[in-house]
Scaffold this active site. Structure first.
Site, mmCIF file in Angstrom:
data_model
loop_
_atom_site.group_PDB
_atom_site.id
_atom_site.type_symbol
_atom_site.label_atom_id
_atom_site.label_comp_id
_atom_site.label_asym_id
_atom_site.label_seq_id
_atom_site.Cartn_x
_atom_site.Cartn_y
_atom_site.Cartn_z
ATOM 1 N N ARG A 222 9.310 -23.655 -41.271
ATOM 2 C CA ARG A 222 10.096 -24.098 -42.413
ATOM 3 C C ARG A 222 9.239 -23.985 -43.672
ATOM 4 N NH1 ARG A 222 14.014 -23.403 -39.919
ATOM 5 N NH2 ARG A 222 15.543 -24.904 -39.215
ATOM 6 N N HIS A 270 14.445 -15.581 -44.481
ATOM 7 C CA HIS A 270 14.821 -16.545 -43.419
ATOM 8 C C HIS A 270 15.766 -15.905 -42.392
ATOM 9 C CE1 HIS A 270 15.349 -21.089 -42.419
ATOM 10 N NE2 HIS A 270 15.409 -20.335 -41.331
HETATM 11 C C1 GLV Z 1 16.679 -21.375 -37.955
HETATM 12 O O1 GLV Z 1 15.952 -21.511 -38.873
HETATM 13 C C2 GLV Z 1 16.916 -22.355 -36.917
HETATM 14 O O2 GLV Z 1 16.429 -23.500 -37.023
HETATM 15 O O3 GLV Z 1 17.591 -22.006 -35.937
#
Ligand code: GLV
Length: 307
Positions: A222, A270
């Site tokens: 993250r 992401h």
């Molecule tokens: C993606 O970031 C997830 O947590 O699946």
């Protein structure tokens, strides 16, 4: 009995179709069209709107649409006793392992350099000596999948987790000292941790100072694991040879953010690993059935621990 799915920007139509194949009678509501909220007893959410949970009085359990649950746990309106699960299947983990391995191989084998050589018509054969040593932060579904692939390539794999132990044939580390020890010997450090109060900002100047000179950082956890200014500093000081980032404190990354143009940073938006509709539907249905049987959601987390 109804199932609510909140997953903006995801292919919820496809998820719904796969769910219907499993159970044509399922009452599925796709946010923002929730119908009679009193029917909804299970919700699968991703970046849900702030007031949503106050509108669902019959909720028996909730699940993240992905692997991370911090978006649910950080909701101040989350009822204290509501079980929280997640949708994190083998495909999600395999995709993450593939992505992390691709980044490591590209860096280790100097593929980026060959792209430049080709543009400049330079013929410069080169191959690295030895195999890399990789340190994984986190040994959950994602971390373990990465470890297995890296081990299969003959890489030396280390892993830092809460217990300092695990089932794979690699070296486990724990605690502050274990993290420093692992950082000081590894060529690659990969963050696959859940985001909790203990892991927030864990990728910071202190850790970078411990990392082996010229080593490489990969963050697919993250954005809030990383102190962004500390990374820029470590790259500018050439403490690290570079960083690959898939996650950011603010997403989408603001247009004026220095990461866009920093020569030491490579990045993706992401998407190292996405919850895909077919796997999502299979696991959502399994979780929904478990909740109806009073067993709690699939992959239920420990709310105290935060994962
Ligand atoms: C993606 O970031 C997830 O947590 O699946």
């Amino acid at each position: 009995m109804a199932l609510l799915i909140v997953a903006p920007n995801r292919d919820t139509q496809a998820v719904q179709e796969h769910l219907r194949k499993q159970d044509p009678t399922l009452d599925i509501r796709i946010w923002p069209v929730i119908g009679n909220a009193n029917d909804i007893d299970f919700a699968v959410v991703w970046k849900h709107p702030p007031e949503l949970l106050t509108q669902l009085p019959a909720l028996k359990a909730i699940s993240s649409y992905g692997a991370g649950v911090e978006g649910i746990l950080n909701d101040p309106l989350l009822p204290g006793d509501l079980p929280v699960g997640r949708i994190s299947g083998p495909r999600l983990a395999a995709d993450m392992a593939e992505f992390v391995t691709a980044v490591i191989i590209n860096q280790h084998r100097g593929l980026w350099g060959f792209y430049e050589d080709q543009k400049a018509q330079r013929w410069q054969p080169w191959a690295p000596v030895g195999t890399p040593r990789v340190g994984l932060l986190g040994s959950g579904n994602m971390g373990a999948a990465c470890a297995r692939v890296l081990l299969s390539l003959g890489y030396e794999v280390h892993c830092w987790n809460r217990s300092g132990s695990g089932e794979l044939d690699l070296t486990y580390h724990r605690g502050e000292a274990g993290l420093q020890q692992m950082a000081s010997i590894c060529d690659f450090l990969v963050c696959l941790l859940p985001l909790t109060e203990h892991t927030q900002g864990i990728l910071n100047a202190d850790l970078f100072a411990q990392m082996k000179a010229g080593s490489y950082l990969i963050n697919v956890g993250r954005g809030d694991h990383l102190v962004e200014a500390d990374l820029i500093n470590a790259l500018d000081q050439q403490q690290l040879s570079g960083a690959y980032l898939d996650v950011f404190q603010h997403e989408p990354l603001p247009a004026d953010h220095p990461f866009w143009s920093h020569p030491g940073v490579l990045m993706s938006p992401h998407c190292a690993s996405f919850t895909l509709p077919e796997e999502a539907a299979r696991l959502i249905y399994q979780s929904y059935c478990q909740v109806q049987q009073g067993k709690g959601p699939l992959d239920a987390i420990n709310r105290q621990q935060g994962y």
